[in-house]
Motif scaffolding. Sequence first.
Motif, PDB file in Angstrom:
ATOM      1  N   VAL A  82      -3.473  -4.559  -1.685  1.00 15.86           N
ATOM      2  CA  VAL A  82      -3.449  -3.644  -2.821  1.00 15.86           C
ATOM      3  C   VAL A  82      -4.572  -3.979  -3.800  1.00 15.86           C
ATOM      4  CG1 VAL A  82      -2.151  -3.007  -4.890  1.00 15.86           C
ATOM      5  CG2 VAL A  82      -1.034  -2.997  -2.658  1.00 15.86           C
ATOM      6  N   LEU A  83      -4.742  -5.244  -4.127  1.00 14.62           N
ATOM      7  CA  LEU A  83      -5.802  -5.625  -5.060  1.00 14.62           C
ATOM      8  C   LEU A  83      -7.179  -5.257  -4.505  1.00 14.62           C
ATOM      9  CD1 LEU A  83      -4.507  -9.104  -6.283  1.00 14.62           C
ATOM     10  CD2 LEU A  83      -4.594  -6.962  -7.591  1.00 14.62           C
ATOM     11  N   MET A 131       0.828  -1.207   0.000  1.00 12.81           N
ATOM     12  CA  MET A 131       0.000   0.000   0.000  1.00 12.81           C
ATOM     13  C   MET A 131       0.861   1.256   0.000  1.00 12.81           C
ATOM     14  SD  MET A 131      -3.162  -0.427  -0.481  1.00 12.81           S
ATOM     15  CE  MET A 131      -3.599   1.273  -0.102  1.00 12.81           C
ATOM     16  N   ASP A 132       2.072   1.189   0.524  1.00 12.72           N
ATOM     17  CA  ASP A 132       2.969   2.338   0.452  1.00 12.72           C
ATOM     18  C   ASP A 132       3.286   2.680  -1.000  1.00 12.72           C
ATOM     19  OD1 ASP A 132       3.095   2.763   3.160  1.00 12.72           O
ATOM     20  OD2 ASP A 132       4.964   1.651   3.446  1.00 12.72           O
ATOM     21  N   ASP A 133       3.453   1.652  -1.843  1.00 15.33           N
ATOM     22  CA  ASP A 133       3.680   1.894  -3.276  1.00 15.33           C
ATOM     23  C   ASP A 133       2.494   2.626  -3.891  1.00 15.33           C
ATOM     24  OD1 ASP A 133       6.203   0.514  -3.405  1.00 15.33           O
ATOM     25  OD2 ASP A 133       5.085  -1.376  -3.336  1.00 15.33           O
ATOM     26  N   VAL A 134       1.297   2.201  -3.527  1.00 16.16           N
ATOM     27  CA  VAL A 134       0.086   2.827  -4.066  1.00 16.16           C
ATOM     28  C   VAL A 134      -0.068   4.249  -3.531  1.00 16.16           C
ATOM     29  CG1 VAL A 134      -2.433   2.680  -4.198  1.00 16.16           C
ATOM     30  CG2 VAL A 134      -1.036   0.593  -4.346  1.00 16.16           C
ATOM     31  N   ARG A 135       0.195   4.445  -2.263  1.00 18.47           N
ATOM     32  CA  ARG A 135       0.074   5.785  -1.663  1.00 18.47           C
ATOM     33  C   ARG A 135       1.069   6.760  -2.304  1.00 18.47           C
ATOM     34  NH1 ARG A 135      -0.114   2.565   3.207  1.00 18.47           N
ATOM     35  NH2 ARG A 135      -2.271   2.365   3.955  1.00 18.47           N
ATOM     36  N   GLN A 136       2.269   6.287  -2.584  1.00 21.64           N
ATOM     37  CA  GLN A 136       3.248   7.141  -3.247  1.00 21.64           C
ATOM     38  C   GLN A 136       2.768   7.535  -4.634  1.00 21.64           C
ATOM     39  OE1 GLN A 136       7.091   5.197  -3.170  1.00 21.64           O
ATOM     40  NE2 GLN A 136       7.013   4.917  -0.943  1.00 21.64           N
ATOM     41  N   TRP A 137       2.163   6.592  -5.346  1.00 18.96           N
ATOM     42  CA  TRP A 137       1.614   6.900  -6.679  1.00 18.96           C
ATOM     43  C   TRP A 137       0.514   7.958  -6.563  1.00 18.96           C
ATOM     44  CZ3 TRP A 137      -2.691   7.318  -9.577  1.00 18.96           C
ATOM     45  CH2 TRP A 137      -2.569   7.265 -10.967  1.00 18.96           C
ATOM     46  N   GLU A 138      -0.401   7.765  -5.630  1.00 20.83           N
ATOM     47  CA  GLU A 138      -1.521   8.699  -5.497  1.00 20.83           C
ATOM     48  C   GLU A 138      -1.058  10.059  -4.983  1.00 20.83           C
ATOM     49  OE1 GLU A 138      -5.510   6.054  -5.189  1.00 20.83           O
ATOM     50  OE2 GLU A 138      -4.619   6.603  -3.253  1.00 20.83           O
ATOM     51  N   ALA A 139       0.011  10.108  -4.220  1.00 23.03           N
ATOM     52  CA  ALA A 139       0.539  11.391  -3.759  1.00 23.03           C
ATOM     53  C   ALA A 139       1.058  12.213  -4.936  1.00 23.03           C
ATOM     54  CB  ALA A 139       1.658  11.158  -2.745  1.00 23.03           C
ATOM     55  N   LYS A 140       1.549  11.533  -5.961  1.00 23.72           N
ATOM     56  CA  LYS A 140       2.080  12.224  -7.141  1.00 23.72           C
ATOM     57  C   LYS A 140       1.017  12.497  -8.199  1.00 23.72           C
ATOM     58  CE  LYS A 140       5.392   9.206  -7.917  1.00 23.72           C
ATOM     59  NZ  LYS A 140       6.562   8.561  -8.586  1.00 23.72           N
ATOM     60  N   HIS A 141       0.054  11.589  -8.344  1.00 21.89           N
ATOM     61  CA  HIS A 141      -0.854  11.650  -9.493  1.00 21.89           C
ATOM     62  C   HIS A 141      -2.328  11.796  -9.130  1.00 21.89           C
ATOM     63  CE1 HIS A 141       2.635  10.453 -11.835  1.00 21.89           C
ATOM     64  NE2 HIS A 141       2.776   9.380 -11.080  1.00 21.89           N
ATOM     65  N   GLY A 142      -2.658  11.768  -7.845  1.00 24.78           N
ATOM     66  CA  GLY A 142      -4.051  11.823  -7.451  1.00 24.78           C
ATOM     67  C   GLY A 142      -4.640  10.427  -7.338  1.00 24.78           C
ATOM     68  N   PRO A 143      -5.909  10.324  -6.984  1.00 23.13           N
ATOM     69  CA  PRO A 143      -6.536   9.010  -6.815  1.00 23.13           C
ATOM     70  C   PRO A 143      -6.458   8.171  -8.088  1.00 23.13           C
ATOM     71  CG  PRO A 143      -7.933  10.747  -5.929  1.00 23.13           C
ATOM     72  CD  PRO A 143      -6.837  11.433  -6.681  1.00 23.13           C
ATOM     73  N   VAL A 144      -6.263   6.879  -7.921  1.00 25.29           N
ATOM     74  CA  VAL A 144      -6.320   5.962  -9.060  1.00 25.29           C
ATOM     75  C   VAL A 144      -7.676   6.115  -9.725  1.00 25.29           C
ATOM     76  CG1 VAL A 144      -6.393   3.528  -9.729  1.00 25.29           C
ATOM     77  CG2 VAL A 144      -4.700   4.314  -8.055  1.00 25.29           C
ATOM     78  N   PRO A 145      -7.720   6.416 -11.028  1.00 24.05           N
ATOM     79  CA  PRO A 145      -9.013   6.671 -11.674  1.00 24.05           C
ATOM     80  C   PRO A 145      -9.888   5.426 -11.757  1.00 24.05           C
ATOM     81  CG  PRO A 145      -7.250   6.613 -13.300  1.00 24.05           C
ATOM     82  CD  PRO A 145      -6.593   6.587 -11.959  1.00 24.05           C
ATOM     83  N   GLU A 149     -12.213  -0.238  -3.676  1.00 26.65           N
ATOM     84  CA  GLU A 149     -12.304   1.166  -3.302  1.00 26.65           C
ATOM     85  C   GLU A 149     -12.113   2.109  -4.488  1.00 26.65           C
ATOM     86  OE1 GLU A 149     -10.535   2.549   0.325  1.00 26.65           O
ATOM     87  OE2 GLU A 149     -10.315   0.506   1.112  1.00 26.65           O
ATOM     88  N   ARG A 150     -11.187   1.797  -5.367  1.00 25.87           N
ATOM     89  CA  ARG A 150     -10.940   2.665  -6.525  1.00 25.87           C
ATOM     90  C   ARG A 150     -11.738   2.253  -7.755  1.00 25.87           C
ATOM     91  NH1 ARG A 150     -10.035   6.887  -3.905  1.00 25.87           N
ATOM     92  NH2 ARG A 150      -7.905   7.302  -3.150  1.00 25.87           N
ATOM     93  N   GLY A 151     -12.237   1.039  -7.785  1.00 28.63           N
ATOM     94  CA  GLY A 151     -13.110   0.628  -8.885  1.00 28.63           C
ATOM     95  C   GLY A 151     -12.404   0.426 -10.213  1.00 28.63           C
ATOM     96  N   ILE A 152     -11.187  -0.133 -10.187  1.00 25.37           N
ATOM     97  CA  ILE A 152     -10.511  -0.396 -11.449  1.00 25.37           C
ATOM     98  C   ILE A 152     -11.246  -1.504 -12.204  1.00 25.37           C
ATOM     99  CG2 ILE A 152      -8.292   0.331 -10.486  1.00 25.37           C
ATOM    100  CD1 ILE A 152      -7.468  -2.661 -10.519  1.00 25.37           C
ATOM    101  N   THR A 153     -10.998  -1.587 -13.499  1.00 26.70           N
ATOM    102  CA  THR A 153     -11.655  -2.588 -14.340  1.00 26.70           C
ATOM    103  C   THR A 153     -10.839  -3.867 -14.452  1.00 26.70           C
ATOM    104  OG1 THR A 153     -12.955  -1.041 -15.657  1.00 26.70           O
ATOM    105  CG2 THR A 153     -12.333  -3.093 -16.735  1.00 26.70           C
ATOM    106  N   ALA A 154      -9.510  -3.734 -14.563  1.00 26.26           N
ATOM    107  CA  ALA A 154      -8.661  -4.904 -14.760  1.00 26.26           C
ATOM    108  C   ALA A 154      -7.254  -4.589 -14.277  1.00 26.26           C
ATOM    109  CB  ALA A 154      -8.641  -5.325 -16.225  1.00 26.26           C
ATOM    110  N   SER A 155      -6.453  -5.644 -14.144  1.00 26.19           N
ATOM    111  CA  SER A 155      -5.063  -5.469 -13.742  1.00 26.19           C
ATOM    112  C   SER A 155      -4.184  -6.397 -14.568  1.00 26.19           C
ATOM    113  CB  SER A 155      -4.878  -5.740 -12.245  1.00 26.19           C
ATOM    114  OG  SER A 155      -5.384  -7.017 -11.897  1.00 26.19           O
ATOM    115  N   GLY A 156      -2.876  -6.112 -14.574  1.00 30.49           N
ATOM    116  CA  GLY A 156      -1.964  -6.929 -15.357  1.00 30.49           C
ATOM    117  C   GLY A 156      -0.564  -6.896 -14.800  1.00 30.49           C
ATOM    118  N   HIS A 157       0.265  -7.834 -15.274  1.00 23.87           N
ATOM    119  CA  HIS A 157       1.628  -7.967 -14.768  1.00 23.87           C
ATOM    120  C   HIS A 157       2.495  -8.677 -15.792  1.00 23.87           C
ATOM    121  CE1 HIS A 157      -1.199 -10.997 -13.155  1.00 23.87           C
ATOM    122  NE2 HIS A 157      -0.276 -11.861 -13.599  1.00 23.87           N
TER     123      HIS A 157
END
Length: 288
Positions: A205-206, A152-166, A212-220
């Motif tokens: 994270v998933l 979640m720290d990785d996700v929080r760092q992303w959102e601190a830079k770019h805003g909420p995950v759309p 909570e963020r309502g993403i449609t899909a994920s990948g790796h």
Amino acid sequence: MRISCPGHLYPLVILFYLPLCLSGCGQKPVASEADAVTAITLTQAYEVLQQKKFVDLTHAFEPGIPHWPGFPNETVKTIYWYDKQPDTLGTGFFAQLYCHVGQWGTHADPPAHFIKGGRTLDQIEVKEMILPLVLFDVHQAVKQNPDYTITMDDVRQWEAKHGPVPKNAFAVMRTDWSQRWPDDAAMHNRDKAGIAHYPGWSREVLQYLYEERGITASGHETTDTDPGVATSQDDYFLETYILSQNHYQIELLTNLDQLPEAGALAVVTFPKPKGGSGFPARVFAILP
């Protein structure tokens, strides 16, 4: 005039607002962002997109590529060739017969892959295939620890830079593991005891991204959602979680190192086999 909108919509909104500014800002009522997007024609949107850089996120598949060890290898047979005349048309042609499992190469896993009664590939809506692209870059952490799982720290760092995950995003995890392709041993990275060591997602994270963020899909980039130490024990808990949420995922992506963390669009496509439990996909990104 101030324009505020998600980064992936900037080109479309600018197309709408530019005529207003050229004719004199402040002399006409300012339209809402929703009106701006509605006013853009598909032709204008296409012209904008054609000026952007496209990045293919898909491995070409062939016999012998890395895959789940329980699956058979792909076979390919040429059944017609140019210098032969197979019918009365008087000309030869090139045609091949492919035999491979659905989960082959860069591929899509629909809910039905793990969940009985879940949606199959033909039931995935086409609107679920053009999505805002969100990239979590953890490749440096993976260099230090191949068993790394995103936090979640990785996700929080992303959102601190770019805003909420759309909402409705396609969220991908950059590990640079795809640079090991197509070396099967390097991809699985097994130790002397046969335990695989490769990175993966995490439940917290998933759950945050999907619920909570309502993403449609994920990948790796790896062969699995779950880290190698888990799959070596036949533990596919995280993949089961995603598919149980009625969402699809993409495995074995590549070229994530060419993407920005935010602002790009993802186009995630795959064939439409009736009742399909998985199939090779063609995935690409359009950069801002």
